[in-house]
Design a protein around this motif. Sequence first.
Motif, PDB file in Angstrom:
ATOM      1  N   ALA A   1       1.098  -1.023  -0.164  1.00  0.00           N
ATOM      2  CA  ALA A   1       0.112  -0.009   0.513  1.00  0.00           C
ATOM      3  C   ALA A   1       0.761   1.442   0.335  1.00  0.00           C
ATOM      4  O   ALA A   1       2.181   1.485   0.097  1.00  0.00           O
ATOM      5  CB  ALA A   1      -0.804  -0.549   1.129  1.00  0.00           C
ATOM      6  N   ALA A   2       0.357   2.111  -0.931  1.00  0.00           N
ATOM      7  CA  ALA A   2       1.164   3.320  -0.353  1.00  0.00           C
ATOM      8  C   ALA A   2       0.224   4.652  -0.010  1.00  0.00           C
ATOM      9  O   ALA A   2      -0.180   5.667  -0.216  1.00  0.00           O
ATOM     10  CB  ALA A   2       0.988   4.151  -1.848  1.00  0.00           C
ATOM     11  N   CYS A   3       0.477   4.560   1.620  1.00  0.00           N
ATOM     12  CA  CYS A   3       0.088   5.189   2.557  1.00  0.00           C
ATOM     13  C   CYS A   3       0.750   5.690   3.838  1.00  0.00           C
ATOM     14  O   CYS A   3       1.128   3.858   4.461  1.00  0.00           O
ATOM     15  CB  CYS A   3      -1.788   4.939   2.991  1.00  0.00           C
ATOM     16  SG  CYS A   3      -2.163   6.161   4.473  1.00  0.00           S
ATOM     17  N   ILE A   4       1.189   6.454   4.489  1.00  0.00           N
ATOM     18  CA  ILE A   4       2.471   6.872   5.554  1.00  0.00           C
ATOM     19  C   ILE A   4       1.651   5.960   6.480  1.00  0.00           C
ATOM     20  O   ILE A   4       2.361   6.213   7.750  1.00  0.00           O
ATOM     21  CB  ILE A   4       2.919   8.073   5.439  1.00  0.00           C
ATOM     22  CG1 ILE A   4       1.579   9.009   5.677  1.00  0.00           C
ATOM     23  CG2 ILE A   4       3.667   8.327   4.361  1.00  0.00           C
ATOM     24  CD1 ILE A   4       2.672  10.442   5.961  1.00  0.00           C
ATOM     25  N   ARG A   5       0.516   6.029   6.597  1.00  0.00           N
ATOM     26  CA  ARG A   5      -0.612   6.013   7.654  1.00  0.00           C
ATOM     27  C   ARG A   5      -0.397   5.074   8.569  1.00  0.00           C
ATOM     28  O   ARG A   5      -1.777   4.361   8.624  1.00  0.00           O
ATOM     29  CB  ARG A   5      -1.666   7.062   8.285  1.00  0.00           C
ATOM     30  CG  ARG A   5      -1.368   8.511   7.483  1.00  0.00           C
ATOM     31  CD  ARG A   5      -2.126   9.396   8.313  1.00  0.00           C
ATOM     32  NE  ARG A   5      -2.296   9.216  10.378  1.00  0.00           N
ATOM     33  CZ  ARG A   5      -3.639   9.457  10.719  1.00  0.00           C
ATOM     34  NH1 ARG A   5      -4.412   9.855  10.019  1.00  0.00           N
ATOM     35  NH2 ARG A   5      -3.839   8.791  11.981  1.00  0.00           N
ATOM     36  N   VAL A   6      -0.426   3.524   6.897  1.00  0.00           N
ATOM     37  CA  VAL A   6      -0.897   1.800   7.239  1.00  0.00           C
ATOM     38  C   VAL A   6       0.100   1.510   8.194  1.00  0.00           C
ATOM     39  O   VAL A   6       0.921   1.944   8.691  1.00  0.00           O
ATOM     40  CB  VAL A   6      -0.670   1.680   5.937  1.00  0.00           C
ATOM     41  CG1 VAL A   6      -0.474  -0.127   6.728  1.00  0.00           C
ATOM     42  CG2 VAL A   6      -0.932   1.607   4.894  1.00  0.00           C
ATOM     43  N   GLY A   7      -1.088   0.669   9.440  1.00  0.00           N
ATOM     44  CA  GLY A   7      -0.376   0.629  10.867  1.00  0.00           C
ATOM     45  C   GLY A   7      -0.414   1.232  11.834  1.00  0.00           C
ATOM     46  O   GLY A   7      -0.107   0.640  12.944  1.00  0.00           O
ATOM     47  N   GLU A   8      -0.468   2.191  11.910  1.00  0.00           N
ATOM     48  CA  GLU A   8      -0.811   3.218  12.866  1.00  0.00           C
ATOM     49  C   GLU A   8      -2.631   2.690  13.348  1.00  0.00           C
ATOM     50  O   GLU A   8      -3.459   2.552  12.884  1.00  0.00           O
ATOM     51  CB  GLU A   8      -1.286   4.523  12.239  1.00  0.00           C
ATOM     52  CG  GLU A   8       0.253   5.529  12.670  1.00  0.00           C
ATOM     53  CD  GLU A   8      -0.137   7.265  11.350  1.00  0.00           C
ATOM     54  OE1 GLU A   8      -1.175   7.359  12.115  1.00  0.00           O
ATOM     55  OE2 GLU A   8       0.869   7.486  11.576  1.00  0.00           O
ATOM     56  N   PRO A   9      -2.660   2.486  14.517  1.00  0.00           N
ATOM     57  CA  PRO A   9      -4.486   2.820  15.027  1.00  0.00           C
ATOM     58  C   PRO A   9      -5.104   3.417  14.571  1.00  0.00           C
ATOM     59  O   PRO A   9      -4.950   4.785  14.327  1.00  0.00           O
ATOM     60  CB  PRO A   9      -3.200   2.599  16.405  1.00  0.00           C
ATOM     61  CG  PRO A   9      -2.595   3.080  16.726  1.00  0.00           C
ATOM     62  CD  PRO A   9      -1.316   3.114  15.915  1.00  0.00           C
TER      63      PRO A   9
END
Length: 323
Positions: free
Chosen positions: A315-323
């Motif tokens: 995925a191209a998103c810096i927020r993936v994996g953030e709660p």
Amino acid sequence: MTDPLLAFEGVSVTYRTGGGEVPAVRGVDLAVAPGEIVGVAGESGCGKSTLASTVLRLQPPSARVEGRVLVQGEDVLTMRWGDLRALRWAGASIVFQGALHSLNPVHRVGRQVAEPIRLHEPELGESEVDRRVGELLEQVGLPPARAAAYPHQLSGGQRQRVMIAMALACRPDLLIADEPTTALDVMVQSQILGVLAGLVEEHELGMLFISHDLSVLADLCDRIAVMYAGRVVELGAADEVFTRPLHPYAGALSAAFPRIGDPAARYAPAGLGGDPPDLRSLPPGCSFGPRCPRVVEACRSEEPALLPHGAGRSAACIRVGEP
Ligand code: ADP
Ligand code: MG
């Protein structure tokens, strides 16, 4: 692992227009293995058809294509014309978006299905060609006798079956289907999808299936690539992308199409505000940023790379994996 039937490697397509350059596809990497159905999702204008057009080098002269498009290991973009001609129909063939209206109204459909066969196998006799046409119609669930019909005597779904029969006429290894069911009603749509899935299974075809409707892809495909503003922003196993999307855009698409062929979201995703950006003046940073429910300041600094997140997913998103 078997060699892919189709591989896009760093593919970019830019249209030169009076209004400036339109970067319609930007650095796409994607592969289709034999027997695999890969879906490409995304709203209208995201670059799906442009990407598909490169497979048989069908893009208009105003388009500049970079990267490599490998069909069975051969780069289509640098192939000699003779080889490209051989590849068309027999190596890979396309069922186009809006193909429903591209049958010739003055010729019987059997003759139109026979055309590519005659072109590619001129040595075949009349009765052999007729036999092949009958066989192809049967494969797509039409009685062979329908070969004698004119397009206006067929329903939309039957015409789309004829288009698929035509695409299969020269026994391609790879089938590209660009929104082949979008114009059909839901019942007919699911019948056609069944025909396509059956063909892939029976003949070990590879298929690249394009649709703006993620729920259609979830059911049919092995893997799904979600495109936004010319880039792949999420890639993974079909059910995972549909039920547990990582990228907020994939999330919006999956929420917009809760079930197959939802009439409320027939041509555009419901519930997602705004429109894809003007490709001639992309916003700084993530191109989905201006519409993204999870946008933060850091999203505006640079376009996020497509990064791996677990087995077979990216995925191209810096927020993936953030709660
Ligand atoms: P999709 O199939 O996802 O709807 P397209 O590949 O058709 O997307 O279009 C991607 C972008 O490229 C759009 O902004 C569209 O306007 C533009 N585009 C498509 N074809 C051309 C063309 N021949 N000349 C200029 N721009 C084009
Ligand atoms: Mg399109």
